[in-house]
Each structure stands twice: as C-alpha cells, then as structure tokens.
Design a protein around this motif. Structure first.
Motif, PDB file in Angstrom:
ATOM      1  N   ASP A   4       1.803 -10.466  12.022  1.00 34.87           N
ATOM      2  CA  ASP A   4       2.193  -9.073  11.821  1.00 34.87           C
ATOM      3  C   ASP A   4       1.244  -8.231  12.654  1.00 34.87           C
ATOM      4  O   ASP A   4       0.089  -8.590  12.832  1.00 34.87           O
ATOM      5  CB  ASP A   4       2.023  -8.749  10.326  1.00 34.87           C
ATOM      6  CG  ASP A   4       2.679  -7.438   9.948  1.00 34.87           C
ATOM      7  OD1 ASP A   4       3.033  -6.681  10.869  1.00 34.87           O
ATOM      8  OD2 ASP A   4       2.809  -7.167   8.745  1.00 34.87           O
ATOM      9  N   SER A   5       1.705  -7.092  13.133  1.00 36.63           N
ATOM     10  CA  SER A   5       0.797  -6.297  13.969  1.00 36.63           C
ATOM     11  C   SER A   5       0.053  -5.250  13.145  1.00 36.63           C
ATOM     12  O   SER A   5      -0.854  -4.602  13.631  1.00 36.63           O
ATOM     13  CB  SER A   5       1.577  -5.633  15.101  1.00 36.63           C
ATOM     14  OG  SER A   5       2.545  -4.812  14.525  1.00 36.63           O
ATOM     15  N   SER A   6       0.451  -5.024  11.876  1.00 37.56           N
ATOM     16  CA  SER A   6      -0.257  -4.000  11.103  1.00 37.56           C
ATOM     17  C   SER A   6      -1.488  -4.591  10.397  1.00 37.56           C
ATOM     18  O   SER A   6      -1.587  -5.790  10.183  1.00 37.56           O
ATOM     19  CB  SER A   6       0.683  -3.319  10.105  1.00 37.56           C
ATOM     20  OG  SER A   6       1.137  -4.247   9.182  1.00 37.56           O
ATOM     21  N   THR A   7      -2.418  -3.683  10.071  1.00 36.98           N
ATOM     22  CA  THR A   7      -3.683  -4.082   9.426  1.00 36.98           C
ATOM     23  C   THR A   7      -3.541  -3.916   7.915  1.00 36.98           C
ATOM     24  O   THR A   7      -3.193  -2.824   7.443  1.00 36.98           O
ATOM     25  CB  THR A   7      -4.821  -3.170   9.942  1.00 36.98           C
ATOM     26  OG1 THR A   7      -4.873  -3.264  11.357  1.00 36.98           O
ATOM     27  CG2 THR A   7      -6.157  -3.562   9.366  1.00 36.98           C
ATOM     28  N   ASP A  29       0.725   7.469   9.052  1.00 40.33           N
ATOM     29  CA  ASP A  29       0.966   6.306   9.917  1.00 40.33           C
ATOM     30  C   ASP A  29       2.330   5.671   9.598  1.00 40.33           C
ATOM     31  O   ASP A  29       2.960   5.072  10.474  1.00 40.33           O
ATOM     32  CB  ASP A  29      -0.177   5.300   9.708  1.00 40.33           C
ATOM     33  CG  ASP A  29       0.075   3.980  10.366  1.00 40.33           C
ATOM     34  OD1 ASP A  29      -0.020   3.929  11.605  1.00 40.33           O
ATOM     35  OD2 ASP A  29       0.398   2.996   9.672  1.00 40.33           O
ATOM     36  N   LYS A  32       3.145   1.733  10.364  1.00 38.79           N
ATOM     37  CA  LYS A  32       3.192   1.171  11.734  1.00 38.79           C
ATOM     38  C   LYS A  32       1.960   0.317  12.018  1.00 38.79           C
ATOM     39  O   LYS A  32       2.053  -0.804  12.473  1.00 38.79           O
ATOM     40  CB  LYS A  32       3.267   2.297  12.769  1.00 38.79           C
ATOM     41  CG  LYS A  32       4.629   2.968  12.851  1.00 38.79           C
ATOM     42  CD  LYS A  32       4.815   3.760  14.119  1.00 38.79           C
ATOM     43  CE  LYS A  32       3.834   4.914  14.281  1.00 38.79           C
ATOM     44  NZ  LYS A  32       4.077   6.035  13.365  1.00 38.79           N
ATOM     45  N   ARG A  33       0.776   0.924  11.758  1.00 42.88           N
ATOM     46  CA  ARG A  33      -0.469   0.191  12.019  1.00 42.88           C
ATOM     47  C   ARG A  33      -1.156  -0.247  10.744  1.00 42.88           C
ATOM     48  O   ARG A  33      -1.857  -1.232  10.716  1.00 42.88           O
ATOM     49  CB  ARG A  33      -1.469   1.104  12.750  1.00 42.88           C
ATOM     50  CG  ARG A  33      -1.124   1.417  14.158  1.00 42.88           C
ATOM     51  CD  ARG A  33      -2.003   2.570  14.630  1.00 42.88           C
ATOM     52  NE  ARG A  33      -1.694   2.931  15.990  1.00 42.88           N
ATOM     53  CZ  ARG A  33      -2.311   2.434  17.049  1.00 42.88           C
ATOM     54  NH1 ARG A  33      -3.281   1.577  16.900  1.00 42.88           N
ATOM     55  NH2 ARG A  33      -1.965   2.801  18.253  1.00 42.88           N
ATOM     56  N   LYS A  35      -1.152  -1.061   6.625  1.00 45.14           N
ATOM     57  CA  LYS A  35      -0.415  -1.389   5.397  1.00 45.14           C
ATOM     58  C   LYS A  35      -1.412  -1.342   4.247  1.00 45.14           C
ATOM     59  O   LYS A  35      -2.460  -2.007   4.280  1.00 45.14           O
ATOM     60  CB  LYS A  35       0.181  -2.801   5.565  1.00 45.14           C
ATOM     61  CG  LYS A  35       0.523  -3.508   4.276  1.00 45.14           C
ATOM     62  CD  LYS A  35       1.902  -3.125   3.741  1.00 45.14           C
ATOM     63  CE  LYS A  35       2.170  -3.767   2.369  1.00 45.14           C
ATOM     64  NZ  LYS A  35       2.472  -2.821   1.312  1.00 45.14           N
ATOM     65  N   THR A 279      -8.496   2.090  12.483  1.00 52.66           N
ATOM     66  CA  THR A 279      -7.706   1.654  13.654  1.00 52.66           C
ATOM     67  C   THR A 279      -8.588   1.158  14.789  1.00 52.66           C
ATOM     68  O   THR A 279      -8.077   0.658  15.782  1.00 52.66           O
ATOM     69  CB  THR A 279      -6.830   2.802  14.199  1.00 52.66           C
ATOM     70  OG1 THR A 279      -7.698   3.864  14.639  1.00 52.66           O
ATOM     71  CG2 THR A 279      -5.864   3.324  13.159  1.00 52.66           C
TER      72      THR A 279
END
Ligand code: NDP
Ligand code: MG
Length: 388
Positions: A4-7, A29, A32-33, A35, A279
């Motif tokens: 997954d690309s989100s943190t 956000d 998108k970035r 969670k 981020t």
C-alpha cells in the motif's frame, strides 16, 4: 510501505490539542498518504469514540481503565479493536502494520509509548518533548540500536530540522530557538506574584493544552525545549540559544560557521510541523495557514528576561548535568503546574518548587529507566508536600 502506498499512523493522545490537529491533517489528506491506523486517549473517552467512528482505525487504546468498558460497549459491532491500559498503547504501537507513531500524550506518561515504538523499529513523530527531558540518553541510544527514528513535531525543532539541511553537521555553529515570550512577556516579578490560572492559560499566539500553556507562561516550555534540542540534534549546551520573538512566525534558526543564519517561517499553526513529521521526507499541500505577504508586518527579536523567568536557566542546568536531573525537573514541574491550576500554589512557586527539587534530588549520572521513574515519583511527592 508493504502492499500500500499510504502510511499507517497511530496517534497517541488523539483527544488533545496536537492529537486533534493531527486528525485534521489526516482528514485533509483524505486517506491518500495517511491512514489513521490507531488512536489512544486517557479520560475523554466519548471524544475518542467519536474519532473512532469518523476515522475507522484498526484499533484504539484507552489508558484510563474505567473508561475502556464504556468505549467497548459504544463501539460494539464497529469492527474496531478496543485495547486498554498502558499495555494497550504498547500493543498498538508495536503492531507490525503500524508505520508511524505520533506521540501527542502530555507529560512523562508519554515516555513508555516512545520507548515501545523505537524498540519495535518504528518512526516516531515526537510532540511529547517530556520523553527526551526525562530519558534523553536512553531514548537516543534506543533509537540508534532498535532501527527506529525520531522526527520532531515541536515547531522549533521542526524548524531546526528543516534548516539543518542547508549545511553539514560539522558546519553548524549553534541553533537559536525562538520563544513567543508567553502571556507575561514584559511583566516584572512582582506583577507575576498573583497571576491566575486563567491569565496564564491565555497564550497570545498558540492554542494548546493546559500544561504546555502554563509552561509557556513560566518559560519552562523553552527550558524543556533546549533539553529536547540537545538530544535530538546532539548539541553541546553552548550551541543552544534562545531569543524571544512574540509574533511566532520565525520558528527557529540555525547559524552555520560562515555566519549564515537559516530560518523556517510560517504562521503559528501546529498542523504544518505535524504534517511534515507524518509525510517526511515528502512535502505536500495541507490545511495549515500560509504567510500573507500582501500586508505590512514586522518581526521583533529580544533577549529573554532570565531574572523574571528563572525556569529557562533550570533547563540549561539540566542540559549540562544530564543523568537524573531531567526526570527530577520534569516531574517537579508537572506536579507544580497541576497544583497551580488547582490554585493550591502561586505562579512563582512553580520555579521555586522546581529549583528546590533539582537541588535536593539524589543525583545519579548514569540512571536506568527504573531509576528515572523512582526520581519521578520522589519529585512529585516533594512538590505535593510543598507549602507556600
Ligand atoms: P493536551 O492536554 O491537549 O492533550 C494531552 C493528550 O494526552 C490527551 O489526548 C490526553 O487524553 C492524553 N493523556 C493525558 N494523560 C495521559 C496519561 N496519563 N496516559 C495517556 N494519555 C494521557 O496536550 P497537548 O496536545 O497540548 O500536548 C501534547 C504534547 O505535545 C505535550 O508533550 C506538549 O508539550 C507537546 N506539544 C504541544 C504543542 C501544542 O501546540 N499543543 C506544541 C508543541 C509540543 P484525554 O484528553 O483523553 O484525557
Ligand atoms: Mg515549541
């Protein structure tokens, strides 16, 4: 991040001022970035339930044992795991799918969460400066050993962290932390004798939780921050300076050996340093306010008044002594602030009680974590006995 690309972010202390600002960053956000993977709170369990419904985290932790049962019954069927106590916080931060932990708990109560997260190799976005004041050496050693890392959330330290990238570490002459001066800037000691909690809580530029608001009024906040800077950036006491800047736009500066001073500027809004720590190394568009250069404004800088606000020098003393001194100062201050807010001691008793505890505590230059907790408990007892 795996698959997954989100943190996945765990917010410790989500019901507080920093915690809520962090959730507003996550909301902006929109997943998108970031969670929201976990939340923790202490006593405001109804607010926590509301936050859990809004962000649907994997799990939440309630540290106040009485509140956990109420939270469980309210969230029955919501598919959110409800953990309790300090073990609940530990389980949340150590979870294999937790990527980043924002520690926004107030006071030494935040220390165990930082330690567990670093021990599990996590990235910790650290608002809880007391972590480093109490146990800076142990925490920094653990960060090196456990594979985890610390990113500053405190606005001054975020500014220094950003400015440091302008040169090599060997090229840094000093860091200059800015201080708003608090609500009592310009007052004499006599004028401070009878100030009330309400006056102390009325901060001119920042809206924060009660403990840090009082710390800003005594300048203890800046004392805690010079110690925080010493540990985060591995500085000598002579390399940490403080200047009063009431507008709170220049968040701090780094002076390099050639005389260049690099500063970071933005309106006073904690959502920016919180977002940057969540981020990092990326920067992205966020909800924080931007500087308006279309209208005239000017900046003021002045030296701190160390006689009226003696707490600042206590911070320098602790930075030089190390060992158990930070745990003693921090616990004395927490206990004294609580008593001031309960109106059982006066404003000027805060530095007096801290001075006395620091002078009389059983100093140990190389304490274990256990030793630090003993000093913490001892200092709180001493302040509880303090008579005005
Ligand atoms: P708040 O008092 O607003 O919030 C504190 C949070 O910690 C709440 O979620 C509270 O839970 C939780 N908490 C309190 N006691 C315990 C405990 N014993 N165990 C576990 N959790 C607990 O504080 P702030 O948000 O203002 O500050 C948080 C930290 O960030 C402090 O270390 C402060 O110095 C630092 N900081 C704050 C800034 C700010 O602008 N506010 C700026 C820079 C740093 P509950 O409310 O549910 O009881
Ligand atoms: Mg700060």
């Amino acid at each position: 991040m795996p698959g997954d690309s989100s943190t996945n972010v765990v917010v410790l202390g989500s019901t507080g001022s920093i915690g809520r600002s962090a959730l507003s960053v996550a909301e902006h956000d929109g997943g998108k970035r970031l969670k929201i993977w976990g939340l923790s709170a202490h006593s405001r369990w109804e607010d926590l339930v509301e936050q859990a419904r809004e962000f649907s985290p994997h799990a939440i932790a309630v540290t106040d044992p009485q509140s956990a049962a109420s939270v469980r019954s309210r969230l029955n069927g919501a598919g959110i795991q409800v953990l309790s106590g300090a073990e609940g916080v530990e389980e949340l931060v150590r979870h294999p799918e937790t990527h980043r932990v924002l520690n926004a708990i107030v006071g030494a109560a935040g220390l165990n969460g930082t330690i567990a997260a670093l021990d599990a190799g996590k990235v910790v976005a650290l608002a809880n400066k007391e972590t480093l004041v109490v146990a800076g050496q142990i925490v920094m050693d653990l960060a090196k050993k456990g594979g985890g890392s610390l990113l500053p959330v405190d606005s001054e330290h975020s500014a220094i962290f950003q400015a440091l990238s302008s040169g090599a570490r060997s090229e840094v002459r000093r860091v200059i932390l800015t201080s708003s001066g608090g609500p009592f800037r310009g007052r004499t000691r006599r004028e401070l004798e009878n100030v009330t909690p309400e006056e102390a809580l009325r901060h001119p530029t920042w809206k924060m939780g009660p403990k840090i608001s009082v710390d800003s009024a005594t300048l203890m906040n800046k004392a805690l921050e010079v110690i925080e800077a010493r540990w985060l950036f591995d500085l000598e006491p002579e390399q940490v300076d403080v200047v009063v800047h009431p507008e709170s736009v220049v968040h701090s500066m780094v002076e390099f050996v050639d005389g260049s001073v690099v500063a970071q500027l933005s309106p006073p809004d904690m959502r920016l340093p919180i977002q940057y720590a969540l981020t990092y190394p990326d920067r992205c568009n966020g909800p924080s306010r931007r500087i308006d250069l279309t209208r005239a404004f000017s900046f003021t800088f002045e030296p701190p008044d160390r006689e009226t606000f003696p707490c600042l020098d206590l911070g320098y003393e602790v930075m030089r002594r190390g060992g158990t001194a930070g745990a003693a100062l921090n616990a004395a201050n927490e206990a004294a602030v609580e008593r001031f807010l309960n109106r059982t001691i006066g404003f000027l008793d805060i530095p007096r009680a801290c001075r006395a505890v620091l002078d009389h505590h059983p100093f140990d230059p190389r304490p274990s974590l256990d030793d630090l907790w003993k000093v913490d408990a001892w200092a709180r007892q001493e302040v509880a006995r303090w008579r005005i």
